[in-house]
Design a protein around this motif. Sequence first.
Motif, PDB file in Angstrom:
ATOM      1  N   ALA A  58       0.842  -1.190   0.000  1.00  0.00           N
ATOM      2  CA  ALA A  58       0.000   0.000   0.000  1.00  0.00           C
ATOM      3  C   ALA A  58       0.881   1.245   0.000  1.00  0.00           C
ATOM      4  O   ALA A  58       1.992   1.237   0.537  1.00  0.00           O
ATOM      5  CB  ALA A  58      -0.909   0.005   1.229  1.00  0.00           C
ATOM      6  N   LEU A  59       0.374   2.284  -0.608  1.00  0.00           N
ATOM      7  CA  LEU A  59       1.095   3.549  -0.687  1.00  0.00           C
ATOM      8  C   LEU A  59       1.204   4.176   0.699  1.00  0.00           C
ATOM      9  O   LEU A  59       0.225   4.296   1.424  1.00  0.00           O
ATOM     10  CB  LEU A  59       0.365   4.504  -1.633  1.00  0.00           C
ATOM     11  N   LEU A  60       2.419   4.561   1.068  1.00  0.00           N
ATOM     12  CA  LEU A  60       2.691   5.202   2.355  1.00  0.00           C
ATOM     13  C   LEU A  60       2.939   6.682   2.074  1.00  0.00           C
ATOM     14  O   LEU A  60       3.857   7.038   1.341  1.00  0.00           O
ATOM     15  CB  LEU A  60       3.917   4.558   3.002  1.00  0.00           C
ATOM     16  N   GLU A  61       2.084   7.539   2.640  1.00  0.00           N
ATOM     17  CA  GLU A  61       2.207   8.969   2.372  1.00  0.00           C
ATOM     18  C   GLU A  61       2.580   9.723   3.642  1.00  0.00           C
ATOM     19  O   GLU A  61       2.101   9.407   4.730  1.00  0.00           O
ATOM     20  CB  GLU A  61       0.897   9.509   1.810  1.00  0.00           C
ATOM     21  N   PHE A  62       3.431  10.748   3.476  1.00  0.00           N
ATOM     22  CA  PHE A  62       3.883  11.574   4.586  1.00  0.00           C
ATOM     23  C   PHE A  62       3.368  12.993   4.389  1.00  0.00           C
ATOM     24  O   PHE A  62       3.523  13.580   3.323  1.00  0.00           O
ATOM     25  CB  PHE A  62       5.412  11.580   4.654  1.00  0.00           C
ATOM     26  N   ASP A  63       2.733  13.539   5.423  1.00  0.00           N
ATOM     27  CA  ASP A  63       2.271  14.927   5.401  1.00  0.00           C
ATOM     28  C   ASP A  63       3.282  15.762   6.179  1.00  0.00           C
ATOM     29  O   ASP A  63       3.375  15.647   7.405  1.00  0.00           O
ATOM     30  CB  ASP A  63       0.889  15.031   6.043  1.00  0.00           C
ATOM     31  N   PRO A  64       4.069  16.604   5.476  1.00  0.00           N
ATOM     32  CA  PRO A  64       5.118  17.376   6.169  1.00  0.00           C
ATOM     33  C   PRO A  64       4.578  18.372   7.190  1.00  0.00           C
ATOM     34  O   PRO A  64       5.256  18.677   8.163  1.00  0.00           O
ATOM     35  CB  PRO A  64       5.853  18.098   5.041  1.00  0.00           C
TER      36      PRO A  64
ATOM     37  N   LYS B  51       3.295  15.933  10.047  1.00  0.00           N
ATOM     38  CA  LYS B  51       4.274  14.854  10.301  1.00  0.00           C
ATOM     39  C   LYS B  51       3.585  13.482  10.418  1.00  0.00           C
ATOM     40  O   LYS B  51       4.095  12.567  11.030  1.00  0.00           O
ATOM     41  CB  LYS B  51       5.100  15.112  11.578  1.00  0.00           C
ATOM     42  N   ALA B  52       2.409  13.367   9.805  1.00  0.00           N
ATOM     43  CA  ALA B  52       1.638  12.118   9.895  1.00  0.00           C
ATOM     44  C   ALA B  52       1.923  11.215   8.689  1.00  0.00           C
ATOM     45  O   ALA B  52       2.101  11.685   7.568  1.00  0.00           O
ATOM     46  CB  ALA B  52       0.152  12.426   9.957  1.00  0.00           C
ATOM     47  N   LEU B  53       1.953   9.919   8.948  1.00  0.00           N
ATOM     48  CA  LEU B  53       2.053   8.906   7.898  1.00  0.00           C
ATOM     49  C   LEU B  53       0.677   8.273   7.724  1.00  0.00           C
ATOM     50  O   LEU B  53      -0.002   7.978   8.707  1.00  0.00           O
ATOM     51  CB  LEU B  53       3.047   7.810   8.285  1.00  0.00           C
ATOM     52  N   THR B  54       0.273   8.089   6.474  1.00  0.00           N
ATOM     53  CA  THR B  54      -0.988   7.406   6.204  1.00  0.00           C
ATOM     54  C   THR B  54      -0.763   6.343   5.137  1.00  0.00           C
ATOM     55  O   THR B  54       0.115   6.474   4.283  1.00  0.00           O
ATOM     56  CB  THR B  54      -2.082   8.381   5.722  1.00  0.00           C
ATOM     57  N   LEU B  55      -1.564   5.275   5.218  1.00  0.00           N
ATOM     58  CA  LEU B  55      -1.529   4.214   4.218  1.00  0.00           C
ATOM     59  C   LEU B  55      -2.738   4.354   3.310  1.00  0.00           C
ATOM     60  O   LEU B  55      -3.860   4.443   3.784  1.00  0.00           O
ATOM     61  CB  LEU B  55      -1.596   2.833   4.890  1.00  0.00           C
TER      62      LEU B  55
END
Length: 120
Positions: A30-36, A39-43
């Motif tokens: 699954a795509l792992l995204e980072f919100d700068p 600082k949250a990681l979401t799948l």
Amino acid sequence: MPDAIWDLTKDEQDRRYLSARGRDVDQPKALLEFDPETKALTLDDAEPEAPKLKQASGKSEAKILAHFGQDPTPLSKNKIFDAVGGGRNAVFAAVDALVVAGHLAAGADGKYALTALPGL
């Protein structure tokens, strides 16, 4: 020996993906995204291979139905894969799709049997 193996990969567009497998763990790629900002990681639940897998499972569905049309003996998913070949994930997805469509039925013994051929 680890209880789970976690894989972090990166594609050509610098997108990161996470997958994990092991004891009581089955996380598809699954795509792992980072919100700068936060600082949250979401799948992202969408798998990057989903369109390709859907096309492959469609071909596998036809092969599975053709096999059961010639030999209606109930088979496990692994035996179906052995009989029709192709990609294991595509074949397993095709079996699940054929169950949902009502063309295959899952027995208590883990074997799948043909219930009806499409168009009949």
